[in-house]
Design an enzyme around this catalytic site. Sequence first.
Site, mmCIF file in Angstrom:
data_model
loop_
_atom_site.group_PDB
_atom_site.id
_atom_site.type_symbol
_atom_site.label_atom_id
_atom_site.label_comp_id
_atom_site.label_asym_id
_atom_site.label_seq_id
_atom_site.Cartn_x
_atom_site.Cartn_y
_atom_site.Cartn_z
ATOM 1 C CD GLU A 25 -22.381 -29.562 -6.437
ATOM 2 O OE1 GLU A 25 -21.755 -28.618 -6.932
ATOM 3 O OE2 GLU A 25 -21.872 -30.371 -5.646
ATOM 4 C CE LYS A 52 -9.870 -17.376 -2.167
ATOM 5 N NZ LYS A 52 -11.091 -17.109 -1.383
ATOM 6 C CB CYS A 95 -19.118 -32.186 -2.471
ATOM 7 S SG CYS A 95 -17.840 -32.989 -1.506
ATOM 8 C CD GLU A 100 -13.907 -33.050 -2.957
ATOM 9 O OE1 GLU A 100 -14.815 -33.338 -3.775
ATOM 10 O OE2 GLU A 100 -14.119 -32.505 -1.879
ATOM 11 N N GLY A 117 -14.056 -27.069 -4.303
ATOM 12 C CA GLY A 117 -15.091 -26.074 -4.608
ATOM 13 C C GLY A 117 -15.906 -26.502 -5.805
ATOM 14 C CB THR A 156 -14.212 -22.594 -9.187
ATOM 15 O OG1 THR A 156 -15.457 -21.917 -9.006
ATOM 16 C CG2 THR A 156 -13.085 -21.708 -8.707
HETATM 17 N N1 LIG Z 1 -16.904 -29.169 -2.353
HETATM 18 C C1 LIG Z 1 -17.830 -28.877 -3.179
HETATM 19 O O1 LIG Z 1 -18.252 -29.717 -3.878
HETATM 20 C C2 LIG Z 1 -18.362 -27.504 -3.278
HETATM 21 C C3 LIG Z 1 -19.169 -27.201 -4.327
HETATM 22 N N2 LIG Z 1 -19.653 -25.965 -4.455
HETATM 23 C C4 LIG Z 1 -20.515 -25.741 -5.611
HETATM 24 O O2 LIG Z 1 -20.052 -24.627 -6.310
HETATM 25 C C5 LIG Z 1 -21.109 -23.680 -6.431
HETATM 26 C C6 LIG Z 1 -20.523 -22.302 -6.402
HETATM 27 O O3 LIG Z 1 -20.087 -22.026 -5.100
HETATM 28 P P1 LIG Z 1 -18.950 -20.973 -4.874
HETATM 29 O O4 LIG Z 1 -18.949 -20.439 -3.524
HETATM 30 O O5 LIG Z 1 -19.057 -19.961 -5.958
HETATM 31 O O6 LIG Z 1 -17.677 -21.918 -5.020
HETATM 32 P P2 LIG Z 1 -16.303 -21.603 -5.639
HETATM 33 O O7 LIG Z 1 -15.826 -22.802 -6.341
HETATM 34 O O8 LIG Z 1 -16.341 -20.332 -6.409
HETATM 35 O O9 LIG Z 1 -15.420 -21.311 -4.339
HETATM 36 C C7 LIG Z 1 -14.524 -22.185 -3.741
HETATM 37 C C8 LIG Z 1 -13.211 -21.460 -3.450
HETATM 38 O O10 LIG Z 1 -12.604 -21.110 -4.678
HETATM 39 C C9 LIG Z 1 -12.234 -19.739 -4.674
HETATM 40 N N3 LIG Z 1 -12.199 -19.251 -6.049
HETATM 41 C C10 LIG Z 1 -13.229 -18.809 -6.799
HETATM 42 N N4 LIG Z 1 -12.785 -18.385 -8.007
HETATM 43 C C11 LIG Z 1 -11.447 -18.589 -8.019
HETATM 44 C C12 LIG Z 1 -10.410 -18.348 -8.970
HETATM 45 N N5 LIG Z 1 -10.648 -17.791 -10.137
HETATM 46 N N6 LIG Z 1 -9.154 -18.688 -8.652
HETATM 47 C C13 LIG Z 1 -8.872 -19.243 -7.463
HETATM 48 N N7 LIG Z 1 -9.803 -19.463 -6.502
HETATM 49 C C14 LIG Z 1 -11.069 -19.151 -6.781
HETATM 50 C C15 LIG Z 1 -13.287 -19.108 -3.787
HETATM 51 O O11 LIG Z 1 -12.874 -17.849 -3.342
HETATM 52 C C16 LIG Z 1 -13.382 -20.151 -2.683
HETATM 53 O O12 LIG Z 1 -12.317 -19.987 -1.773
HETATM 54 C C17 LIG Z 1 -22.050 -24.016 -5.290
HETATM 55 O O13 LIG Z 1 -23.336 -23.579 -5.520
HETATM 56 C C18 LIG Z 1 -21.943 -25.489 -5.246
HETATM 57 O O14 LIG Z 1 -22.792 -26.051 -6.212
HETATM 58 C C19 LIG Z 1 -19.348 -24.985 -3.569
HETATM 59 C C20 LIG Z 1 -18.569 -25.214 -2.500
HETATM 60 C C21 LIG Z 1 -18.032 -26.531 -2.249
HETATM 61 O O1 LIG Z 2 -14.776 -35.825 4.650
HETATM 62 C C1 LIG Z 2 -14.108 -35.235 3.803
HETATM 63 O O2 LIG Z 2 -12.908 -35.390 3.737
HETATM 64 C C2 LIG Z 2 -14.715 -34.288 2.866
HETATM 65 C C3 LIG Z 2 -15.979 -33.972 2.907
HETATM 66 C C4 LIG Z 2 -16.695 -33.035 2.089
HETATM 67 C C5 LIG Z 2 -16.300 -32.285 1.058
HETATM 68 O O3 LIG Z 2 -15.103 -32.401 0.510
HETATM 69 C C6 LIG Z 2 -17.162 -31.219 0.455
HETATM 70 O O4 LIG Z 2 -18.325 -31.135 0.803
HETATM 71 O O5 LIG Z 2 -16.635 -30.457 -0.355
#
Ligand SMILES: NC(=O)C1=CN([C@@H]2O[C@H](COP(=O)(O)OP(=O)(O)OC[C@H]3O[C@@H](n4cnc5c(N)ncnc54)[C@H](O)[C@@H]3O)[C@@H](O)[C@H]2O)C=CC1
Ligand SMILES: O=C(O)/C=C/C=C(\O)C(=O)O
Length: 480
Positions: A384, A174, A283, A249, A227, A231
């Site tokens: 964050e 997803k 991230c 991650e 994410g 979450t």
């Molecule tokens: N890689 C990273 O470090 C990331 C960090 N973030 C952080 O998270 C904050 C929130 O962003 P969101 O878009 O709300 O991220 P999120 O963590 O909610 O979304 C990431 C993925 O998880 C899915 N997801 C959400 N709830 C879920 C559940 N209960 N079960 C399974 N999958 C689920 C979402 O649909 C999406 O595909 C951002 O403001 C940012 O601070 C967001 C995206 C990437």
């Molecule tokens: O380079 C990578 O493998 C990953 C980069 C960045 C992320 O994982 C993120 O921003 O969530």
Amino acid sequence: MITIKNYIKGKFQNPIQGNWLDNYNPSDGEIYGQIPNSSKEDVESAYKSAKSAFSSWSQTTLEERSRILIKISELLEANLDRFAEAESKDNGKPISLAKAIDIPRAASNFRFFGNAITQFASESHESVGQNAINYTLRQPIGVVGCISPWNLPLYLFTWKIAPALAAGNCVVAKPSEVTPMTAYLLGEICNEAGLPEGVLNIVHGLGTTTGQAIIEHPDIKAISFTGGTATGAHIARVAAPMFKKLSLELGGKNPNIIFADCDYEDMLNTTVRSSFANQGQICLCGSRIFVEASIYDKFKKDFVEKVKALKVGHPSEADTNIGALVSKSHLEKVKAYINIAKEEKGTVLCGGNEVTIKGFENGYYLEPTVIEVPNDDCRVNQEEIFGPVVTIMPFKSEDDVLEMANKVKYGLSATLWTNSLKRTMRMSNELQAGIVWVNTWMMRDLRTPFGGVKASGVGREGGFEALRFFTEAKNVCIKY
Ligand SMILES: NC(=O)C1=CN([C@@H]2O[C@H](COP(=O)(O)OP(=O)(O)OC[C@H]3O[C@@H](n4cnc5c(N)ncnc54)[C@H](O)[C@@H]3O)[C@@H](O)[C@H]2O)C=CC1
Ligand SMILES: O=C(O)/C=C/C=C(\O)C(=O)O
């Protein structure tokens, strides 16, 4: 209007219950498509499709798996412009970035794991004096779930899918509901590359409906997630009692530590990138900048000057440095943090305001923002933000900066700028982070372990670590 569909058993399908979500273009705030909000029934259908493909895919020779993955990689490269345009439109990132980084990296993910699987080996242990030999099988898990975020959509989606498929699993995946477009297009490429039907299934929808159905599914035995930390914690609460394998991650609040003995120009240019690449929505971005006191004033002046010169613009323009933030709600979240910084006596040195682009007045644009903070305990240094906002503050000694660098709940990455070998060794040992970059940032070698400690996650992606995650070890002991 573009109607995105689920990709199940190699076919594009409408959601069973007929629920749809709007898909927004962040550069102009307009709705430009619809995506399924898939239900449990859709996830069950994707699971059954994956399950029925597993016995054959898990027995496909490594050469054949490798050939198909490399073919997907080649097709992504051949469709670079189409994918980059779609990514930029869906996410708001500059098209130049999508062309140079996102799509090439998605192609590299498939090529890398297509090659890596042919080199993956397991261990054997001779039990000397007991006439026995052990060998360890590395068997695919079965059907696994991959859930990815919106910041690097195809890049992170494929970073999970490619090793899962290479290891012989079938996948229910997803993408983020905020950026579903390139994952949708990937289905076409997989069919063209000859990936057998059912091996990869892509379901679209909200985390709380579609994502939740994946993590709750009793027969999806492993979840790889990237994410937000909240979450990730929720997924762990649901999946751990079901004894699923988990790779999480999560977020970061990464220190960028600058010593006076660094190569100044290289540091300055890289620090602009590590602060604001992808609108600061990575991230790994170095969102807390600590500068040795003796060069603090010079750095402050030079850095602010460079940041002010960055062009905030429409993602399709070649000279745009900062595109649109991913969504209206995310823009509001980032703006709220700028207000919190002011309440906490931070000084906004540049930026801080929304930007209106002529002809695209409803887009989600924000100036790159530099905030001088009075201390490291403030919320903008601890939480964050995940946007084009960085903080700067001086430090006096190595011990002081190390303490501040580690005094956050996160531990994803850290960047260190110095020419002292001894300091490099000391600090790299002590920094609480899964990744330390010295005199560089985001230099990636896909063989290396990738992931964080503390609230930044559990497990490592990349290289053989990922292939180990997506397989179960089974030891066979033979007495002779
Ligand atoms: N890689 C990273 O470090 C990331 C960090 N973030 C952080 O998270 C904050 C929130 O962003 P969101 O878009 O709300 O991220 P999120 O963590 O909610 O979304 C990431 C993925 O998880 C899915 N997801 C959400 N709830 C879920 C559940 N209960 N079960 C399974 N999958 C689920 C979402 O649909 C999406 O595909 C951002 O403001 C940012 O601070 C967001 C995206 C990437
Ligand atoms: O380079 C990578 O493998 C990953 C980069 C960045 C992320 O994982 C993120 O921003 O969530």
